[in-house]
Design a protein around this motif. Structure first.
Motif, mmCIF file in Angstrom:
data_model
loop_
_atom_site.group_PDB
_atom_site.id
_atom_site.type_symbol
_atom_site.label_atom_id
_atom_site.label_comp_id
_atom_site.label_asym_id
_atom_site.label_seq_id
_atom_site.Cartn_x
_atom_site.Cartn_y
_atom_site.Cartn_z
ATOM 1 N N HIS A 69 -43.598 -33.072 29.419
ATOM 2 C CA HIS A 69 -44.048 -31.689 29.540
ATOM 3 C C HIS A 69 -43.245 -30.880 30.555
ATOM 4 C CE1 HIS A 69 -48.320 -32.783 27.907
ATOM 5 N NE2 HIS A 69 -47.399 -32.706 26.956
ATOM 6 N N ALA A 70 -42.390 -31.547 31.316
ATOM 7 C CA ALA A 70 -41.686 -30.872 32.413
ATOM 8 C C ALA A 70 -40.648 -29.879 31.908
ATOM 9 C CB ALA A 70 -41.027 -31.907 33.317
ATOM 10 N N ASP A 71 -40.518 -28.762 32.645
ATOM 11 C CA ASP A 71 -39.456 -27.793 32.381
ATOM 12 C C ASP A 71 -38.173 -28.153 33.127
ATOM 13 O OD1 ASP A 71 -41.047 -25.965 30.764
ATOM 14 O OD2 ASP A 71 -42.123 -25.524 32.616
ATOM 15 N N ILE A 72 -38.331 -28.789 34.295
ATOM 16 C CA ILE A 72 -37.205 -29.297 35.085
ATOM 17 C C ILE A 72 -37.638 -30.630 35.676
ATOM 18 C CG2 ILE A 72 -35.549 -28.849 36.942
ATOM 19 C CD1 ILE A 72 -36.290 -25.931 36.872
ATOM 20 N N ILE A 73 -36.727 -31.585 35.747
ATOM 21 C CA ILE A 73 -36.989 -32.871 36.380
ATOM 22 C C ILE A 73 -36.009 -33.035 37.539
ATOM 23 C CG2 ILE A 73 -37.054 -35.375 36.074
ATOM 24 C CD1 ILE A 73 -37.576 -34.810 33.060
ATOM 25 N N PHE A 74 -36.531 -33.108 38.753
ATOM 26 C CA PHE A 74 -35.703 -33.314 39.940
ATOM 27 C C PHE A 74 -35.801 -34.778 40.366
ATOM 28 C CE2 PHE A 74 -36.531 -28.699 40.463
ATOM 29 C CZ PHE A 74 -35.233 -28.254 40.650
ATOM 30 N N VAL A 75 -34.656 -35.449 40.440
ATOM 31 C CA VAL A 75 -34.602 -36.831 40.919
ATOM 32 C C VAL A 75 -33.570 -36.908 42.036
ATOM 33 C CG1 VAL A 75 -35.205 -37.676 38.615
ATOM 34 C CG2 VAL A 75 -32.799 -37.583 39.294
ATOM 35 N N ASN A 76 -33.565 -38.026 42.737
ATOM 36 C CA ASN A 76 -32.532 -38.208 43.755
ATOM 37 C C ASN A 76 -31.213 -38.601 43.111
ATOM 38 O OD1 ASN A 76 -31.883 -38.552 46.767
ATOM 39 N ND2 ASN A 76 -31.156 -40.476 45.889
ATOM 40 N N GLY A 77 -31.281 -39.583 42.196
ATOM 41 C CA GLY A 77 -30.051 -40.083 41.591
ATOM 42 C C GLY A 77 -29.399 -41.155 42.434
ATOM 43 N N MET A 78 -28.108 -41.388 42.213
ATOM 44 C CA MET A 78 -27.368 -42.455 42.898
ATOM 45 C C MET A 78 -28.082 -43.790 42.737
ATOM 46 S SD MET A 78 -25.823 -40.407 46.218
ATOM 47 C CE MET A 78 -25.272 -41.868 47.085
ATOM 48 N N LYS B 26 -38.131 -32.823 26.882
ATOM 49 C CA LYS B 26 -37.713 -31.801 25.929
ATOM 50 C C LYS B 26 -36.194 -31.667 25.967
ATOM 51 C CE LYS B 26 -40.475 -28.930 28.026
ATOM 52 N NZ LYS B 26 -41.249 -27.729 28.450
ATOM 53 N N SER B 27 -35.619 -31.286 24.853
ATOM 54 C CA SER B 27 -34.154 -31.252 24.747
ATOM 55 C C SER B 27 -33.511 -30.299 25.751
ATOM 56 C CB SER B 27 -33.733 -30.874 23.324
ATOM 57 O OG SER B 27 -34.239 -29.590 22.982
ATOM 58 N N ASN B 28 -34.217 -29.242 26.120
ATOM 59 C CA ASN B 28 -33.649 -28.251 27.038
ATOM 60 C C ASN B 28 -34.086 -28.466 28.486
ATOM 61 O OD1 ASN B 28 -36.299 -27.547 26.566
ATOM 62 N ND2 ASN B 28 -35.922 -25.334 26.581
ATOM 63 N N THR B 29 -34.750 -29.582 28.771
ATOM 64 C CA THR B 29 -35.178 -29.868 30.146
ATOM 65 C C THR B 29 -34.066 -30.586 30.902
ATOM 66 O OG1 THR B 29 -37.529 -29.999 29.590
ATOM 67 C CG2 THR B 29 -36.818 -31.142 31.586
ATOM 68 N N PRO B 30 -33.552 -29.992 31.967
ATOM 69 C CA PRO B 30 -32.490 -30.669 32.728
ATOM 70 C C PRO B 30 -33.040 -31.744 33.654
ATOM 71 C CG PRO B 30 -33.007 -28.574 33.746
ATOM 72 C CD PRO B 30 -33.867 -28.656 32.506
ATOM 73 N N ILE B 31 -32.269 -32.799 33.838
ATOM 74 C CA ILE B 31 -32.542 -33.782 34.892
ATOM 75 C C ILE B 31 -31.559 -33.496 36.014
ATOM 76 C CG2 ILE B 31 -32.604 -36.217 35.521
ATOM 77 C CD1 ILE B 31 -33.215 -36.883 32.625
ATOM 78 N N VAL B 32 -32.056 -33.018 37.133
ATOM 79 C CA VAL B 32 -31.208 -32.611 38.250
ATOM 80 C C VAL B 32 -31.118 -33.769 39.241
ATOM 81 C CG1 VAL B 32 -30.826 -30.907 40.076
ATOM 82 C CG2 VAL B 32 -31.951 -30.216 37.937
ATOM 83 N N ARG B 33 -29.945 -34.351 39.377
ATOM 84 C CA ARG B 33 -29.719 -35.457 40.309
ATOM 85 C C ARG B 33 -29.224 -34.873 41.634
ATOM 86 N NH1 ARG B 33 -28.843 -37.178 35.137
ATOM 87 N NH2 ARG B 33 -29.323 -39.362 34.610
ATOM 88 N N TYR C 233 -30.017 -30.199 49.372
ATOM 89 C CA TYR C 233 -31.037 -30.434 48.351
ATOM 90 C C TYR C 233 -31.848 -29.149 48.118
ATOM 91 C CZ TYR C 233 -30.866 -35.630 48.225
ATOM 92 O OH TYR C 233 -30.509 -36.941 48.040
ATOM 93 N N ALA C 234 -32.272 -28.535 49.223
ATOM 94 C CA ALA C 234 -33.109 -27.334 49.131
ATOM 95 C C ALA C 234 -32.365 -26.201 48.423
ATOM 96 C CB ALA C 234 -33.549 -26.898 50.522
ATOM 97 N N GLU C 235 -31.095 -26.064 48.707
ATOM 98 C CA GLU C 235 -30.300 -25.012 48.056
ATOM 99 C C GLU C 235 -30.169 -25.259 46.550
ATOM 100 O OE1 GLU C 235 -27.430 -23.968 51.915
ATOM 101 O OE2 GLU C 235 -26.780 -25.429 50.398
ATOM 102 N N ILE C 236 -29.983 -26.521 46.181
ATOM 103 C CA ILE C 236 -29.875 -26.842 44.754
ATOM 104 C C ILE C 236 -31.201 -26.574 44.051
ATOM 105 C CG2 ILE C 236 -29.508 -28.715 43.091
ATOM 106 C CD1 ILE C 236 -27.635 -29.997 45.232
ATOM 107 N N VAL C 237 -32.300 -26.973 44.672
ATOM 108 C CA VAL C 237 -33.628 -26.708 44.088
ATOM 109 C C VAL C 237 -33.828 -25.210 43.902
ATOM 110 C CG1 VAL C 237 -36.115 -26.813 44.527
ATOM 111 C CG2 VAL C 237 -34.688 -28.823 44.952
ATOM 112 N N ARG C 238 -33.517 -24.437 44.933
ATOM 113 C CA ARG C 238 -33.627 -22.969 44.843
ATOM 114 C C ARG C 238 -32.840 -22.424 43.656
ATOM 115 N NH1 ARG C 238 -29.986 -20.563 49.181
ATOM 116 N NH2 ARG C 238 -28.512 -21.365 47.639
ATOM 117 N N ASP C 239 -31.604 -22.848 43.527
ATOM 118 C CA ASP C 239 -30.737 -22.308 42.478
ATOM 119 C C ASP C 239 -31.206 -22.716 41.090
ATOM 120 O OD1 ASP C 239 -29.265 -21.217 44.516
ATOM 121 O OD2 ASP C 239 -27.660 -22.727 44.442
#
Length: 327
Positions: free
Chosen positions: A82-91, A106-113, A151-157
Motif C-alpha cells: 500500500h506504500a507510496d514510497i518505501i524508505f530503507v537504509n540499504g547497503m 505498486k509499480s510506481n512506488t520507489p524504494i529509496v536506499r 538522509y534528511a535531505e533525501i527524504v525531504r526531496d
C-alpha cells in the motif's frame, strides 16, 4: 423543498448535510496523505519528523529488534503493497524486507536506499563484523550526524517529488529538523573533546560506530561480534583482552539488543568496565522517543564511561517536531 419541513426536521437535515460534507473533507484529506513504509526506527523517526501531519508512516522493523536478522511477517507485505514510497537504509541491511517489497509494491512506488544515495561505494566501511570478502559493507551510517543530515535531505526531496503541492511544508520541516541535528552534531564534538585523548577508543559488541568514530575523533579498536552474528572464538577473545590491557581501555560497550556473556567475560578478565546500554537503532522510551534522544543517550553513556564530562549534551532538545510524532 426545505421550507415545507418542520423546524426540527430542517435542523436534522442541516446537521446531516454538514456531517456528510465534513466526512467527505476528511476522506479527501486522508486520501491525500502519503503512505510511507520504512524499516529501522531511526529512519522511521526521520521520515515522521519531515513528513509531519502530511504522511502516515509505518515502520516494518520493531523497536529493539536486531535489524540484521529481522524477517518480515505476512502483515508487512500489506504495508509495503500500500506504500507510496518505501524508505530503507540499504547497503545490505534489510535484504529480506527489500526482496518482499520488490515483489508486492505498486509499480510506481520507489524504494529509496538512503545509505546508497548518501555515501559513494569507495567510502563504504568494512570490518570484523562486516568483512569485505563477504561483500556486505557496514551499513550504520546514521550515528555520523553529517550523514544523517544527508538522509534528511533525501527524504525531504523525495517527499516533495511525490507531493509537490506540499513541497514548502516538507522543506520547512526539514530545515527545522536539520537545525536540531546540527546542534546534536556540535554537542557530540564537544563531549568527545572532554574525554582524555588516550581514552577515545571504542570496543563494542556490534560495530555500529564505524562512521561515527572518524568524524568525532575516536577510533574503533575492535568489534566482538563476527560476521556470522554468533559469538567470537577463543583466539579472538584472548586477542581482545590483551589489546584492552595493552591500551588501558577503561570501558567496553554492548547493547540490550545484542546480549552477550562473552562481553562480560572480556570485561572481567581485562579489568575494563562493561557498559551494555549503547544503542544503534533502538529508540529510548518517552519523553525522548526519538533518533536524537537515542544519540544523546549514547553520547552521555560513552563520554562518562571513557572519563569525560557529559554536561555538554544536557541542552539538546530530543523532542520530535510535532506532538503526533511518537514512533
Amino acid at each position: 423543498m426545505n421550507k415545507l419541513l418542520p423546524f426540527a426536521s430542517r435542523q436534522v437535515w442541516l446537521f446531516t448535510t454538514l456531517l456528510l460534507a465534513t466526512n467527505l473533507v476528511h476522506a479527501e484529506n486522508s486520501e491525500k496523505m502519503l503512505r510511507i513504509a520504512t524499516t529501522v526506527p531511526p529512519i522511521t523517526n526521520i521520515v515522521e519528523n519531515i513528513g509531519g501531519s502530511l504522511v502516515t508512516v509505518s515502520g516494518i522493523v520493531p523497536n529493539g529488534t536486531d535489524s540484521h536478522t529481522f524477517e518480515p511477517v505476512p502483515s508487512d507485505a500489506k504495508t509495503l503493497a500500500h506504500a507510496d514510497i518505501i524508505f530503507v537504509n540499504g547497503m545490505s541491511l534489510e535484504v529480506p524486507t527489500i526482496k518482499l517489497a520488490e515483489k508486492v509494491k505498486k509499480s510506481n512506488t520507489p524504494i529509496v536506499r538512503l545509505a546508497n544515495e548518501t555515501l559513494p561505494e569507495e567510502e563504504w566501511q568494512y570490518d570484523f563484523s562486516f568483512p569485505k570478502e563477504q561483500g556486505n559493507p557496514n551499513p550504520h551510517l546514521w550515528p555520523n550526524i553529517a550523514l544523517t543530515i544527508r538522509y534528511a535531505e533525501i527524504v525531504r526531496d523525495r517527499l516533495a517529488e511525490h507531493d509537490s503541492r506540499h513541497a514548502d511544508l516538507y522543506a520547512a520541516n526539514a530545515t527545522a529538523y536539520i537545525t536540531k541535528l546540527q546542534r546534536l552534531d556540535q554537542a557530540i564534538f564537544a563531549c568527545i573533546e572532554t574525554i582524555p585523548e588516550s581514552n577515545r577508543k571504542l570496543i563494542t559488541y556490534h560495530d555500529s560506530f564505524a562512521y561515527f568514530a572518524p568524524r568525532y575523533g575516536m577510533e574503533v579498536i575492535a568489534a566482538i561480534q563476527p560476521a556470522s552474528f554468533t559469538e567470537p572464538g577463543p583466539r579472538d577473545i584472548v586477542y581482545i583482552i590483551e589489546q584492552i590491557k595493552r591500551e588501558k581501555i577503561p570501558a567496553i560497550f554492548g547493547s540490550e539488543v545484542f546480549p552477550s556473556k562473552i562481553m562480560e567475560q572480556i570485561a572481567r578478565e581485562s579489568g575494563a568496565r562493561f557498559v551494555d546500554e549503547l544503542s544503534d537503532d533502538e529508540l529510548p522510551e518517552k519523553p525522548n522517543h526519538s533518533f536524537i534522544g537515542m544519540m544523546v543517550n549514547n553520547i552521555v553513556i560513552m563520554t562518562e564511561a571513557l572519563g569525560g564530562e557529559s554536561a555538554c549534551a544536557s541542552h539538546i532538545d530530543a523532542s520530535n517536531l510535532i506532538d503526533s510524532v511518537t514512533g
